[in-house]
Design a protein around this motif. Structure first.
Motif, PDB file in Angstrom:
ATOM      1  N   ASP A 132       6.197  -7.278   0.851  1.00  0.00           N
ATOM      2  CA  ASP A 132       5.140  -8.249   1.158  1.00  0.00           C
ATOM      3  C   ASP A 132       4.832  -8.933  -0.173  1.00  0.00           C
ATOM      4  O   ASP A 132       4.248  -8.330  -1.067  1.00  0.00           O
ATOM      5  CB  ASP A 132       3.899  -7.539   1.731  1.00  0.00           C
ATOM      6  CG  ASP A 132       2.959  -8.531   2.386  1.00  0.00           C
ATOM      7  OD1 ASP A 132       2.975  -9.710   1.973  1.00  0.00           O
ATOM      8  OD2 ASP A 132       2.220  -8.126   3.299  1.00  0.00           O
ATOM      9  N   ASP A 135       0.331  -9.530  -0.208  1.00  0.00           N
ATOM     10  CA  ASP A 135      -0.383  -8.969   0.932  1.00  0.00           C
ATOM     11  C   ASP A 135      -1.855  -9.280   0.700  1.00  0.00           C
ATOM     12  O   ASP A 135      -2.387  -9.007  -0.384  1.00  0.00           O
ATOM     13  CB  ASP A 135      -0.137  -7.459   1.001  1.00  0.00           C
ATOM     14  CG  ASP A 135      -0.787  -6.853   2.229  1.00  0.00           C
ATOM     15  OD1 ASP A 135      -0.811  -7.524   3.279  1.00  0.00           O
ATOM     16  OD2 ASP A 135      -1.276  -5.713   2.146  1.00  0.00           O
ATOM     17  N   ASP A 284       3.408  -4.547   5.754  1.00  0.00           N
ATOM     18  CA  ASP A 284       1.962  -4.388   5.548  1.00  0.00           C
ATOM     19  C   ASP A 284       1.560  -2.931   5.307  1.00  0.00           C
ATOM     20  O   ASP A 284       0.385  -2.668   5.013  1.00  0.00           O
ATOM     21  CB  ASP A 284       1.178  -4.933   6.755  1.00  0.00           C
ATOM     22  CG  ASP A 284       1.031  -6.452   6.698  1.00  0.00           C
ATOM     23  OD1 ASP A 284       0.933  -7.003   5.589  1.00  0.00           O
ATOM     24  OD2 ASP A 284       1.010  -7.080   7.779  1.00  0.00           O
TER      25      ASP A 284
HETATM   26 MG   LIG Z   1       0.667  -8.535   4.452  1.00  0.00          MG
END
Ligand SMILES: [Mg+2]
Ligand SMILES: Nc1ncnc2c1ncn2[C@@H]1O[C@H](COP(=O)(O)O)[C@@H](OP(=O)(O)O)[C@H]1O
Ligand SMILES: [Mg+2]
Ligand SMILES: [Mg+2]
Length: 360
Positions: A132, A135, A284
């Motif tokens: 990511d 994030d 995530d």
């Molecule tokens: Mg993310």
């Protein structure tokens, strides 16, 4: 098996990407921000971070390289995007130059290709990097918390994770230490399977081993949840906290910085309950989950014997399964805490979900 070489490369790539993001956050222009077709924001820093990490990892591990990452170059290849692509390319090249160990200059096409290397479907075979690039883009835009989150999957299991958190104070952000005069920010968390979790300042100047909170009494525990109410149902988490007897108000923060803060005991609980129909993506949670657990959840011996690591499960108590592709298929949401508190947290979650279902 040791993943030391992969971990060293991941730390370097995430640190350089974090520096790129910091530079952009300081001078963010409206033209730097775009809206994806799902209407979530994406910035030149998300793209720059993804291109940089993808390029650096591919240089180190060219054979069978596979990356599962959030962004792609579709919008950047549209008419009118040339200027933004040039800005991203300059950011990436400046980062490579500033590091000193790379004498390459990437073209705009190299950068677009590096971004598109993130299209792997992952799965339960072989090795896959999971990225990511930013994030918590919404936190990044607000000037708040965000993380560069990078993990490695080997045969469907997370074997290492790195979380670069440029805006997280080096000292505890909750409880009595909250008002520490030391307001230096920028933390790098990393964990390798079976090896515990460590934290460094982003400049890498020192290293400390970290541990999750040992709090056993929920009245003394504080809990984290998303800053964005659209990402997690705040009313439900406050019901859970109330059932548990948690006294402190929730600490709302963007991104996997929550996992990093939890891994060093800044709080004891993280509750994430997205609205029905939302599918969680592996990028995530991959890096965050190993940083909190200090090991792979599927290595059951470690999972049950460890006293130091945190526990990450879905709302049905199942460990997260990263082997099924780009999405996590899970029951309702994600809950995180230490071994001691998990049974009571789990009970409060089940009761609250049942009550909510009855009230609908
Ligand atoms: Mg993310
Ligand atoms: N409706 C929704 N429910 C749950 N999560 C969502 C969401 N919309 C976006 N997200 C995810 O929540 C992430 C941020 O997590 P948090 O809520 O902990 O800050 C986002 O990551 P990005 O910022 O990388 O897009 C995005 O993937
Ligand atoms: Mg996003
Ligand atoms: Mg992102």
């Amino acid at each position: 098996m040791s993943y030391d070489k992969e971990l060293a490369a991941a730390k370097k790539a995430a640190s350089l990407a974090a520096r790129l993001c910091q530079k952009v956050q300081k001078v963010l222009l409206q033209s730097d921000v775009q809206s994806k077709n799902n209407r979530s924001p994406v910035t030149v820093a998300d793209y720059g971070s993804q291109a940089l990490v993808s390029f650096l990892l591919q240089q180190e591990f060219p054979a069978g390289f596979s990356l599962i990452a959030e962004e792609d170059s579709k919008d950047l290849r549209k008419d009118g995007a040339q200027e933004i692509v040039e800005r991203i390319t300059k950011l990436v090249n400046d980062s490579l130059t500033s590091d000193g160990s790379y004498s390459v200059t990437l073209s705009t096409e190299d950068v677009l290709k590096a971004i598109d290397s993130g299209k792997s479907e992952g799965g339960s075979e072989g090795r896959h990097w999971v990225l990511d690039p930013i994030d918590g883009t919404k936190g990044f835009l607000r000037g708040d918390q965000y993380a560069v989150a990078l993990a490695l999957l080997d045969r469907g299991k997370v074997v290492l994770g790195v979380l670069a958190c440029p805006n997280l104070p080096l000292t505890c952000i909750s409880g009595a230490d909250r008002h520490s005069p030391n307001n230096e920010v920028g933390c790098l968390f990393f964990a390798e399977v079976g090896g515990g979790t460590y934290m460094q300042p982003l400049d890498g100047s020192s290293t400390v081993k970290v541990q999750v909170s040992a709090v056993e009494n929920p009245e003394e525990a504080s809990f984290f949840e998303s800053y964005e109410a659209a990402h997690s149902m705040h009313d439900l988490s406050s019901l859970i906290a109330q059932k548990l007897g948690v006294k402190a108000p929730p600490v709302r923060m963007d991104s996997q910085v929550k996992y990093g803060a939890l891994s060093r005991g800044d709080g004891a609980i993280y509750i994430r309950l997205p609205r029905k129909g939302y599918r969680e993506k592996i990028w995530d949670h991959a890096a965050g989950s190993i940083v909190v657990s200090g090991m792979d959840q599927f290595h059951s011996v470690c999972y049950f014997l460890s006293k130091a690591g945190g526990v990450v499960t879905d709302a049905a108590g199942n460990p997260l399964d990263f082997s099924r592709g780009r999405y996590l298929d899970l029951d309702t949401g994600i809950i995180v805490t230490n071994q001691k508190l998990m049974p009571s947290l789990f009970k409060a979650v089940r009761e609250s979900l049942e009550e909510k279902a009855l009230s609908l």
